[in-house]
Motif scaffolding. Structure first.
Motif, short mmCIF file in Angstrom:
data_model
loop_
_atom_site.label_atom_id
_atom_site.label_comp_id
_atom_site.label_asym_id
_atom_site.label_seq_id
_atom_site.Cartn_x
_atom_site.Cartn_y
_atom_site.Cartn_z
N HIS A 345 0.81 -1.21 0.00
CA HIS A 345 0.00 0.00 0.00
C HIS A 345 0.86 1.27 0.00
CE1 HIS A 345 -3.02 -2.95 1.33
NE2 HIS A 345 -3.93 -2.10 0.88
N HIS A 346 2.16 1.11 -0.22
CA HIS A 346 3.06 2.26 -0.34
C HIS A 346 2.96 3.17 0.90
CE1 HIS A 346 3.55 1.02 -4.49
NE2 HIS A 346 2.24 1.04 -4.64
N ILE A 347 3.11 2.55 2.05
CA ILE A 347 3.00 3.28 3.31
C ILE A 347 4.39 3.43 3.92
CG2 ILE A 347 2.09 3.22 5.67
CD1 ILE A 347 -0.35 1.75 4.53
N ALA A 378 -4.87 0.68 10.53
CA ALA A 378 -4.34 1.93 9.98
C ALA A 378 -4.12 1.80 8.47
CB ALA A 378 -3.03 2.29 10.69
N VAL A 379 -3.61 0.66 8.04
CA VAL A 379 -3.41 0.42 6.60
C VAL A 379 -4.74 0.51 5.87
CG1 VAL A 379 -2.74 -1.30 4.89
CG2 VAL A 379 -1.31 -0.95 6.92
N GLN A 380 -5.77 -0.13 6.42
CA GLN A 380 -7.09 -0.10 5.77
C GLN A 380 -7.65 1.31 5.77
OE1 GLN A 380 -9.24 -2.98 8.07
NE2 GLN A 380 -8.40 -4.75 6.94
N ALA A 381 -7.39 2.09 6.85
CA ALA A 381 -7.90 3.46 6.91
C ALA A 381 -7.24 4.35 5.87
CB ALA A 381 -7.67 4.03 8.32
N MET A 382 -6.00 4.04 5.48
CA MET A 382 -5.27 4.87 4.50
C MET A 382 -5.48 4.40 3.07
SD MET A 382 -1.66 5.82 6.42
CE MET A 382 -1.33 4.19 7.08
N GLU A 383 -6.21 3.29 2.88
CA GLU A 383 -6.47 2.80 1.53
C GLU A 383 -7.37 3.81 0.80
OE1 GLU A 383 -7.99 -1.30 -0.69
OE2 GLU A 383 -8.04 -1.10 1.49
N GLY A 384 -6.93 4.30 -0.30
CA GLY A 384 -7.68 5.30 -1.06
C GLY A 384 -7.40 6.73 -0.63
N ALA A 385 -6.63 6.90 0.47
CA ALA A 385 -6.30 8.25 0.91
C ALA A 385 -5.18 8.82 0.03
CB ALA A 385 -5.86 8.23 2.38
N PRO A 386 -5.11 10.13 -0.12
CA PRO A 386 -4.05 10.73 -0.95
C PRO A 386 -2.67 10.52 -0.31
CG PRO A 386 -5.25 12.44 0.26
CD PRO A 386 -6.02 11.17 0.47
N ARG A 387 -1.69 10.45 -1.18
CA ARG A 387 -0.32 10.30 -0.69
C ARG A 387 0.23 11.67 -0.28
NH1 ARG A 387 2.31 5.89 -4.94
NH2 ARG A 387 0.65 4.34 -4.74
N GLY A 414 -4.97 8.55 7.37
CA GLY A 414 -6.11 8.10 6.60
C GLY A 414 -7.24 9.11 6.55
N VAL A 415 -8.44 8.60 6.29
CA VAL A 415 -9.60 9.48 6.10
C VAL A 415 -10.31 9.80 7.40
CG1 VAL A 415 -9.97 8.69 3.75
CG2 VAL A 415 -11.07 7.46 5.63
N GLY A 416 -9.90 9.21 8.53
CA GLY A 416 -10.53 9.49 9.80
C GLY A 416 -11.89 8.81 9.94
N ALA A 417 -12.76 9.37 10.76
CA ALA A 417 -14.08 8.78 11.01
C ALA A 417 -15.04 9.88 11.43
CB ALA A 417 -13.99 7.70 12.10
N ASP A 418 -16.34 9.64 11.17
CA ASP A 418 -17.34 10.62 11.57
C ASP A 418 -17.74 10.37 13.03
OD1 ASP A 418 -19.00 8.37 11.56
OD2 ASP A 418 -19.83 8.83 9.59
N GLU A 427 -17.01 -1.54 18.93
CA GLU A 427 -18.10 -2.52 18.97
C GLU A 427 -17.76 -3.71 18.08
OE1 GLU A 427 -21.88 -0.95 17.99
OE2 GLU A 427 -21.83 0.65 19.51
N PRO A 428 -18.03 -4.94 18.55
CA PRO A 428 -17.77 -6.12 17.71
C PRO A 428 -18.62 -6.08 16.44
CG PRO A 428 -18.11 -6.75 20.00
CD PRO A 428 -18.49 -5.31 19.90
N PHE A 429 -18.02 -6.43 15.33
CA PHE A 429 -18.66 -6.56 14.02
C PHE A 429 -19.12 -5.22 13.43
CE2 PHE A 429 -19.52 -10.57 16.26
CZ PHE A 429 -18.79 -11.44 15.45
N TYR A 430 -18.70 -4.11 14.06
CA TYR A 430 -19.00 -2.82 13.43
C TYR A 430 -17.82 -2.44 12.53
CZ TYR A 430 -19.66 2.12 12.60
OH TYR A 430 -19.81 3.35 11.98
N THR A 431 -18.10 -2.12 11.27
CA THR A 431 -17.06 -1.70 10.34
C THR A 431 -17.66 -0.85 9.24
OG1 THR A 431 -15.36 -2.46 8.80
CG2 THR A 431 -17.33 -3.83 8.99
N SER A 432 -16.85 0.07 8.73
CA SER A 432 -17.28 0.90 7.60
C SER A 432 -16.68 0.40 6.29
CB SER A 432 -16.84 2.36 7.84
OG SER A 432 -15.43 2.43 7.99
N LYS A 433 -15.96 -0.73 6.36
CA LYS A 433 -15.30 -1.28 5.17
C LYS A 433 -16.07 -2.53 4.72
CE LYS A 433 -11.00 0.24 7.29
NZ LYS A 433 -11.64 0.53 8.60
N PRO A 434 -16.43 -2.63 3.46
CA PRO A 434 -17.27 -3.75 3.00
C PRO A 434 -16.59 -5.11 3.10
CG PRO A 434 -16.47 -2.46 1.14
CD PRO A 434 -16.10 -1.70 2.37
N ASP A 435 -15.27 -5.15 3.06
CA ASP A 435 -14.58 -6.45 3.06
C ASP A 435 -13.94 -6.78 4.40
OD1 ASP A 435 -12.82 -4.38 2.92
OD2 ASP A 435 -11.42 -5.36 1.52
#
Length: 479
Positions: A345-347, A378-387, A414-418, A427-435
């Protein structure tokens, strides 16, 4: 053999008859025989016989009757000739009857008070029993009857340990020593009911001493916790299963990194093995280079073994292995497991690891799991974020409410969170990522709290988030 209750009833009916017969005999002897002695004093035996079977009013009536019979006998024998010796004997007899009557009334009052107090003990659902210094049962309340099945008549007079077949968590001698030293003892005991069933009780012993300080009696209060104990055992088993499930849930996230980490040393082993063969197959074998290749093979083989050992520790049901861990060193070891993800992920990784850091106590594999989960998150949070995409890991010592502690900050860009996501991050099983499964952060919090620490998440001022893990220092350091 006559039952105890029937025998007690027969004795209660026989005592008044004996007392009446004795009273008649005393009256006849005192009235009809010319004995120069205070025969009427024997009326005290009548009062004493009836003291245990009559009420206080009945005792008072019997005493008055005996005084009346004594007076009648005196006037019948001496008529109007009141000799000094006869009067003295009458006064002694009347005084004795009066004193015994008063003492019987007082004893009856005490007995009724004790019975009332014993009746109060029967209101409790706890089993209460009293035993003497030789472990013989003296008292057995209704709660004990309901719990163990024996009636008071069946239990009183028997040896406690033999009746209940008591099983101690420690030796009986050790419990007796503690009781003698402190005057009380508490613990869980295993008892056997009348029907043969085994029960577990929370037992509390209290020692009563005589005026000389010698053991006199022991009051034992037993509360049935058989069902509670079984429920606790089931809960402990369920918690152990949950820990195992959480370990297994993270294996999917770790599989790629572990496979990559194992493949690297295995590939290095093959490469060094081939190089060793080339050095040895030369017309003039270069033994030095061959030995160096073999040493590198051994080092990489050990590295692969360590990775496999971590994998097995995560997948096995086993108790946590406690050891002292340097958090800075742990971060370096854990990053090696996610190196492939970071590269893919070029981190860029920035380390600010303190050297003089308080060591913490815990299970190394679980602590690695915390770091890996947070790094992967953290890696997943930065996926799609600008370099540029940066991952910063910082360790430092701090003074905490519990004393000295070690802190790890993991900061991403990364993109942070609302607001809603921030309130539900752990919380268990709470995620904003589809995969994603939504277990990484909840497992991390569980493991951090299991080690006596805390985990917090905050939004950065520019972009991304920072997760802070605080773990208490090993106890030995504070001594």
């Amino acid at each position: 053999m006559m039952p105890l209750a029937v025998a007690h009833g027969a004795r209660s009916a026989l005592i008044p008859m004996l007392a009446a017969l004795l009273g008649i005999i005393i009256f006849l002897v005192d009235t009809l025989t010319p004995l120069d002695m205070a025969v009427a004093v024997l009326y005290v035996a009548v009062v004493m016989l009836l003291a245990d079977v009559l009420t206080r009013r009945g005792i008072l009536a019997v005493g008055a009757l005996c005084i009346g019979l004594t007076t009648i006998s005196f006037f019948a024998v001496h008529n109007v000739r009141f000799e000094l010796e006869a009067v003295a004997r009458a006064i002694v007899a009347l005084s004795a009857i009066g004193i015994v009557t008063l003492l019987s009334l007082r004893n009856r009052h005490s007995s009724e008070s004790l019975r009332d107090q014993a009746a109060l003990l029967d209101l409790t659902h706890d089993a209460i029993l009293v035993r003497d210094a030789s472990d013989t049962l003296l008292y057995w309340n209704r709660g004990a009857e309901e719990l163990y099945g024996w009636t008071a008549d069946e239990a009183v007079g028997r040896n406690t340990a033999e009746l209940l077949r008591t099983g101690f968590p420690i030796s009986r001698e050790a419990a007796a020593v503690e009781l003698e030293r402190h005057g009380r003892w508490e613990g869980e005991l295993r008892h056997t009911r009348k029907d043969g069933a085994r029960v577990t009780v929370a037992s509390r012993w209290s020692l009563r001493r005589d005026a000389q300080g010698r053991p006199l009696a022991v009051m034992e209060t037993n509360n049935d916790i058989t069902e509670r104990k079984a429920s606790q055992d089931r809960l402990d088993k369920a918690q152990a299963e949950l820990v195992h499930v959480t370990h297994m849930a993270t294996l999917g996230q770790l599989t790629a990194s572990i496979a990559h980490e194992v493949n690297q040393p295995l590939a290095a082993v093959v490469t060094n093995g081939e190089a060793c063969l080339r050095w040895l197959r030369r017309p003039s074998p270069d033994v030095g280079e061959a030995l160096a290749s073999v040493e590198r093979m051994i080092a990489n083989g050990r590295r692969a073994g360590e990775v496999v050992a971590r994998m097995r520790a995560l997948s096995r049901r086993q108790a946590d292995r406690q050891e002292t861990v340097d958090l800075s060193q742990l971060v370096r070891e854990s990053l090696a497991l996610v190196e492939r993800e970071l590269t893919r992920h070029h981190i860029a990784v920035e380390l600010d690891l303190a050297d003089a850091l308080p060591v913490v106590t815990g299970d190394r594999v679980q602590l690695q799991q915390i770091v890996i989960n947070l790094a992967v998150n953290a890696v997943q949070a930065m996926e799609g974020a600008p370099r540029p995409r940066r991952l910063k890991l910082r360790t430092r010592a701090l003074e905490w409410a519990e004393g000295e502690a070690a802190r790890l900050d993991i900061t991403d860009s990364g993109v942070g969170a609302d607001t809603e996501a921030m309130s539900r991050l752990f919380e268990p099983f709470y995620t904003s990522k589809p995969d994603a499964m939504g277990l990484g952060l909840s497992i991390s919090r569980y493991l951090v709290e299991a080690h006596g620490g805390v985990i917090e998440a905050t939004l950065n001022s520019d972009r991304g988030m920072t997760f802070a893990v605080i773990l208490p220092a090993a106890k030995e350091q504070s001594l």
